[in-house]
Design a protein around this motif. Sequence first.
Motif, PDB file in Angstrom:
ATOM      1  N   TRP A  61       0.814  -1.209   0.000  1.00  0.00           N
ATOM      2  CA  TRP A  61       0.000   0.000   0.000  1.00  0.00           C
ATOM      3  C   TRP A  61       0.856   1.272   0.000  1.00  0.00           C
ATOM      4  CZ3 TRP A  61      -4.605  -0.106  -1.749  1.00  0.00           C
ATOM      5  CH2 TRP A  61      -5.386  -1.254  -1.601  1.00  0.00           C
ATOM      6  N   ASN A  62       1.576   1.476  -1.113  1.00  0.00           N
ATOM      7  CA  ASN A  62       2.291   2.742  -1.290  1.00  0.00           C
ATOM      8  C   ASN A  62       1.329   3.769  -1.901  1.00  0.00           C
ATOM      9  OD1 ASN A  62       2.160   2.131  -4.084  1.00  0.00           O
ATOM     10  ND2 ASN A  62       4.066   0.965  -3.930  1.00  0.00           N
ATOM     11  N   LYS A  63       1.829   5.006  -2.101  1.00  0.00           N
ATOM     12  CA  LYS A  63       0.960   6.071  -2.614  1.00  0.00           C
ATOM     13  C   LYS A  63       0.347   5.710  -3.961  1.00  0.00           C
ATOM     14  CE  LYS A  63       2.961  10.204  -0.451  1.00  0.00           C
ATOM     15  NZ  LYS A  63       3.685  11.470  -0.711  1.00  0.00           N
ATOM     16  N   ARG A  64       1.164   5.108  -4.817  1.00  0.00           N
ATOM     17  CA  ARG A  64       0.699   4.757  -6.163  1.00  0.00           C
ATOM     18  C   ARG A  64      -0.513   3.828  -6.079  1.00  0.00           C
ATOM     19  NH1 ARG A  64       1.257   0.159  -9.122  1.00  0.00           N
ATOM     20  NH2 ARG A  64       1.348   0.336 -11.413  1.00  0.00           N
ATOM     21  N   ASN A  65      -0.389   2.745  -5.327  1.00  0.00           N
ATOM     22  CA  ASN A  65      -1.468   1.765  -5.243  1.00  0.00           C
ATOM     23  C   ASN A  65      -2.684   2.332  -4.527  1.00  0.00           C
ATOM     24  OD1 ASN A  65       0.052  -0.101  -6.630  1.00  0.00           O
ATOM     25  ND2 ASN A  65       0.834  -1.101  -4.790  1.00  0.00           N
ATOM     26  N   MET A  66      -2.465   3.200  -3.547  1.00  0.00           N
ATOM     27  CA  MET A  66      -3.594   3.816  -2.855  1.00  0.00           C
ATOM     28  C   MET A  66      -4.389   4.720  -3.792  1.00  0.00           C
ATOM     29  SD  MET A  66      -1.976   4.711   0.899  1.00  0.00           S
ATOM     30  CE  MET A  66      -3.505   5.386   1.533  1.00  0.00           C
ATOM     31  N   VAL A  67      -3.691   5.470  -4.647  1.00  0.00           N
ATOM     32  CA  VAL A  67      -4.378   6.347  -5.589  1.00  0.00           C
ATOM     33  C   VAL A  67      -5.160   5.532  -6.612  1.00  0.00           C
ATOM     34  CG1 VAL A  67      -4.026   7.987  -7.480  1.00  0.00           C
ATOM     35  CG2 VAL A  67      -2.824   8.307  -5.306  1.00  0.00           C
ATOM     36  N   ILE A  68      -4.546   4.472  -7.135  1.00  0.00           N
ATOM     37  CA  ILE A  68      -5.244   3.607  -8.093  1.00  0.00           C
ATOM     38  C   ILE A  68      -6.515   3.052  -7.477  1.00  0.00           C
ATOM     39  CG2 ILE A  68      -5.113   1.417  -9.357  1.00  0.00           C
ATOM     40  CD1 ILE A  68      -2.105   1.970  -9.732  1.00  0.00           C
ATOM     41  N   PHE A  69      -6.384   2.511  -6.268  1.00  0.00           N
ATOM     42  CA  PHE A  69      -7.538   1.930  -5.586  1.00  0.00           C
ATOM     43  C   PHE A  69      -8.602   2.989  -5.316  1.00  0.00           C
ATOM     44  CE2 PHE A  69      -9.852   0.674  -1.756  1.00  0.00           C
ATOM     45  CZ  PHE A  69     -10.239  -0.625  -2.079  1.00  0.00           C
ATOM     46  N   ALA A  70      -8.168   4.150  -4.862  1.00  0.00           N
ATOM     47  CA  ALA A  70      -9.113   5.207  -4.500  1.00  0.00           C
ATOM     48  C   ALA A  70      -9.935   5.668  -5.695  1.00  0.00           C
ATOM     49  CB  ALA A  70      -8.347   6.383  -3.901  1.00  0.00           C
ATOM     50  N   ILE A  71      -9.269   5.915  -6.817  1.00  0.00           N
ATOM     51  CA  ILE A  71      -9.985   6.413  -7.998  1.00  0.00           C
ATOM     52  C   ILE A  71     -10.929   5.347  -8.550  1.00  0.00           C
ATOM     53  CG2 ILE A  71      -9.719   7.218 -10.376  1.00  0.00           C
ATOM     54  CD1 ILE A  71      -7.109   8.544  -9.512  1.00  0.00           C
ATOM     55  N   ALA A  72     -10.424   4.108  -8.679  1.00  0.00           N
ATOM     56  CA  ALA A  72     -11.247   3.036  -9.228  1.00  0.00           C
ATOM     57  C   ALA A  72     -12.469   2.770  -8.349  1.00  0.00           C
ATOM     58  CB  ALA A  72     -10.405   1.764  -9.374  1.00  0.00           C
ATOM     59  N   LEU A  73     -12.264   2.707  -7.036  1.00  0.00           N
ATOM     60  CA  LEU A  73     -13.381   2.441  -6.123  1.00  0.00           C
ATOM     61  C   LEU A  73     -14.379   3.602  -6.129  1.00  0.00           C
ATOM     62  CD1 LEU A  73     -14.524   0.537  -3.899  1.00  0.00           C
ATOM     63  CD2 LEU A  73     -13.321   1.973  -2.239  1.00  0.00           C
ATOM     64  N   SER A  74     -13.887   4.838  -6.132  1.00  0.00           N
ATOM     65  CA  SER A  74     -14.783   5.997  -6.093  1.00  0.00           C
ATOM     66  C   SER A  74     -15.672   6.052  -7.330  1.00  0.00           C
ATOM     67  CB  SER A  74     -13.968   7.292  -5.980  1.00  0.00           C
ATOM     68  OG  SER A  74     -13.288   7.355  -4.751  1.00  0.00           O
ATOM     69  N   VAL A  75     -15.064   5.847  -8.495  1.00  0.00           N
ATOM     70  CA  VAL A  75     -15.853   5.905  -9.732  1.00  0.00           C
ATOM     71  C   VAL A  75     -16.810   4.716  -9.815  1.00  0.00           C
ATOM     72  CG1 VAL A  75     -15.747   5.839 -12.250  1.00  0.00           C
ATOM     73  CG2 VAL A  75     -14.095   7.218 -10.966  1.00  0.00           C
ATOM     74  N   GLY A  76     -16.301   3.521  -9.565  1.00  0.00           N
ATOM     75  CA  GLY A  76     -17.135   2.329  -9.692  1.00  0.00           C
ATOM     76  C   GLY A  76     -18.291   2.315  -8.716  1.00  0.00           C
ATOM     77  N   LEU A  77     -17.996   2.505  -7.439  1.00  0.00           N
ATOM     78  CA  LEU A  77     -19.057   2.482  -6.434  1.00  0.00           C
ATOM     79  C   LEU A  77     -19.995   3.670  -6.603  1.00  0.00           C
ATOM     80  CD1 LEU A  77     -20.113   0.921  -4.021  1.00  0.00           C
ATOM     81  CD2 LEU A  77     -18.606   2.247  -2.539  1.00  0.00           C
ATOM     82  N   THR A  94     -23.003   1.757 -15.439  1.00  0.00           N
ATOM     83  CA  THR A  94     -23.779   1.696 -14.203  1.00  0.00           C
ATOM     84  C   THR A  94     -23.611   0.382 -13.460  1.00  0.00           C
ATOM     85  OG1 THR A  94     -25.736   1.015 -15.479  1.00  0.00           O
ATOM     86  CG2 THR A  94     -25.516   3.351 -14.953  1.00  0.00           C
ATOM     87  N   SER A  95     -22.976  -0.605 -14.092  1.00  0.00           N
ATOM     88  CA  SER A  95     -22.633  -1.810 -13.335  1.00  0.00           C
ATOM     89  C   SER A  95     -21.626  -1.459 -12.240  1.00  0.00           C
ATOM     90  CB  SER A  95     -22.039  -2.878 -14.254  1.00  0.00           C
ATOM     91  OG  SER A  95     -20.723  -2.522 -14.662  1.00  0.00           O
ATOM     92  N   GLY A  96     -20.844  -0.394 -12.482  1.00  0.00           N
ATOM     93  CA  GLY A  96     -19.824   0.008 -11.524  1.00  0.00           C
ATOM     94  C   GLY A  96     -18.599  -0.868 -11.562  1.00  0.00           C
ATOM     95  N   LEU A  97     -18.827  -2.139 -11.773  1.00  0.00           N
ATOM     96  CA  LEU A  97     -17.753  -3.126 -11.732  1.00  0.00           C
ATOM     97  C   LEU A  97     -16.780  -2.950 -12.893  1.00  0.00           C
ATOM     98  CD1 LEU A  97     -17.053  -5.558  -9.973  1.00  0.00           C
ATOM     99  CD2 LEU A  97     -18.335  -6.977 -11.555  1.00  0.00           C
ATOM    100  N   LEU A  98     -17.297  -2.798 -14.084  1.00  0.00           N
ATOM    101  CA  LEU A  98     -16.436  -2.707 -15.258  1.00  0.00           C
ATOM    102  C   LEU A  98     -15.621  -1.417 -15.299  1.00  0.00           C
ATOM    103  CD1 LEU A  98     -18.714  -4.332 -17.963  1.00  0.00           C
ATOM    104  CD2 LEU A  98     -16.796  -5.330 -16.730  1.00  0.00           C
ATOM    105  N   PRO A  99     -16.216  -0.246 -15.023  1.00  0.00           N
ATOM    106  CA  PRO A  99     -15.358   0.944 -14.991  1.00  0.00           C
ATOM    107  C   PRO A  99     -14.294   0.871 -13.907  1.00  0.00           C
ATOM    108  CG  PRO A  99     -17.607   1.471 -14.312  1.00  0.00           C
ATOM    109  CD  PRO A  99     -17.638   0.108 -14.897  1.00  0.00           C
ATOM    110  N   ALA A 100     -14.627   0.301 -12.748  1.00  0.00           N
ATOM    111  CA  ALA A 100     -13.638   0.167 -11.674  1.00  0.00           C
ATOM    112  C   ALA A 100     -12.497  -0.734 -12.105  1.00  0.00           C
ATOM    113  CB  ALA A 100     -14.300  -0.375 -10.409  1.00  0.00           C
ATOM    114  N   ALA A 101     -12.842  -1.872 -12.721  1.00  0.00           N
ATOM    115  CA  ALA A 101     -11.812  -2.811 -13.163  1.00  0.00           C
ATOM    116  C   ALA A 101     -10.944  -2.193 -14.252  1.00  0.00           C
ATOM    117  CB  ALA A 101     -12.460  -4.099 -13.678  1.00  0.00           C
ATOM    118  N   LEU A 102     -11.579  -1.516 -15.218  1.00  0.00           N
ATOM    119  CA  LEU A 102     -10.832  -0.921 -16.324  1.00  0.00           C
ATOM    120  C   LEU A 102      -9.882   0.168 -15.824  1.00  0.00           C
ATOM    121  CD1 LEU A 102     -10.504  -1.016 -19.386  1.00  0.00           C
ATOM    122  CD2 LEU A 102     -12.266   0.744 -19.567  1.00  0.00           C
ATOM    123  N   ILE A 103     -10.357   1.011 -14.925  1.00  0.00           N
ATOM    124  CA  ILE A 103      -9.504   2.071 -14.371  1.00  0.00           C
ATOM    125  C   ILE A 103      -8.318   1.461 -13.636  1.00  0.00           C
ATOM    126  CG2 ILE A 103      -9.403   3.871 -12.596  1.00  0.00           C
ATOM    127  CD1 ILE A 103     -12.325   4.555 -13.359  1.00  0.00           C
TER     128      ILE A 103
END
Length: 472
Positions: A394-410, A431-440
């Motif tokens: 959980w470095n800054k890079r991975n936290m940012v990736i997770f944060a953006i993907a989760l925020s958009v998807g959820l 609107t599935s949320g899942l696919l945009p999160a995974a793609l990001i």
Amino acid sequence: MTTDSIGTPQQLRDPDYTPPLAKAIPLGIQHVLAMFVSNVTPAIIVAGAAGFGFGSNSPDFPELLYMIQMSMLFAGIATLFQTIGFGPVGARLPIVQGTSFAFIPIMIPLVAGKGVDGLAALFGGVFLGGLFHACLGTVIGKIRFALPPLVTGLVVTMIGLALVKVGIQYAAGGVPKIGTPEYGSLQSWSAALVVIFVTLGFKFFTRGMLSVSAVMIGILVGYLYALMTGMLSMEGIAGSWGNAAAFSLPQPFKYGFEFSLAAVIGFCLMAFVSAVETVGDVSGITKGGAGREATDKEISGATFADGIGSAVAGAFGGLPNTSFSQNVGLIAMTGIMSRHVVTIGGIFLIVCGLVPKVGAVIRTVPIEVLGGGVIVMFGMVVAAGISMLSDVDWNKRNMVIFAIALSVGLGLQLEPGAVQHLPDTLRILMTSGLLPAALIAIVLNLVLPEPLEPEATEEISGGLAHTETAPG
């Protein structure tokens, strides 16, 4: 565990060994009991999203029964693809296949409120997506780099988060009752809570098969509770039983075949996630049951079987199949690696799938009782995703990736109206949320550079931020 009456320790680690039938048959049925509820639940959820009536007198009742029937039948057939195999298809390992939860967030927007009319596009997507999934068997070893725990853990967590709402709705009385006075009644919640508490009791205070089958036992006890409290009547059970045939064969393309770009893209993209899940299950089986790493041939064969099993299911009105993780734990518990034991379980599922009366009995389970089991199952999906995320640095890079993907998807799951002006195909996928999160997550993970040295990480809690030096 003693091995005298079953086999020697060396035999038990051999996938080709067959224990005596008196032992093999109960062991095979154990595998079915461990996955039975999870296997039929997606069909019930998709049918509910489509707007099918759940009562035995509903005009849609035969369609619901058929979907449950196909879930059992093609889980059994796909299991035989894995255990027996043909050509490059199948790992020839004790892998139990079942209907996948992973595709539910994709399927619900495709069928929402459309009844039978939405099923042609759904099953067209299952069929074509399954063929694509099978093709991944040729390259699965080369694409795993693009799906590290950061991506797969995020996707699995998102799957669970997308489904927990369904569990609460079912426990409160079901989607048809939303907005009515009886929705969320004490009686509804009492049935769901009985299931949850019984499941917890058997899971943590018993051993062996009682622990493995905790969810199924919880639902059985909840079923009896519903009978005793008047939520379910013997007349209703008899009506469901009487309206179902004693034997029925599947019908090819029963609901027609429609090419929907949204369905095909959705199923193909989710095939990557399902394939990685299968790789993990195959590795878990060979490590837990045989004490070795899975071979490339076994991983490729398992992925082929996943895809072919899903494609065949889609052609007959069944939902996508994948390997079931709960059975991996069962193999580690029993210590029996025999693929022929699981073959017996697959045959048992096929027999159940050919007898619609089995599906009719399943459908008499009150939605509130099923809700209690679903809350446990979908919560476990979230927990599994979080467990996968524990392997992430959980470095800054991975936290940012997770944060953006989760925020958009959820966020898109919670507020689908935000993309109402997009074309229908893109709107359904978003609107599935899942696919945009995974793609990001996949794209950012591939393009953002890894940190060259240990870095300071920013911890944010309660609105206050401070900097800590990451351990080196």
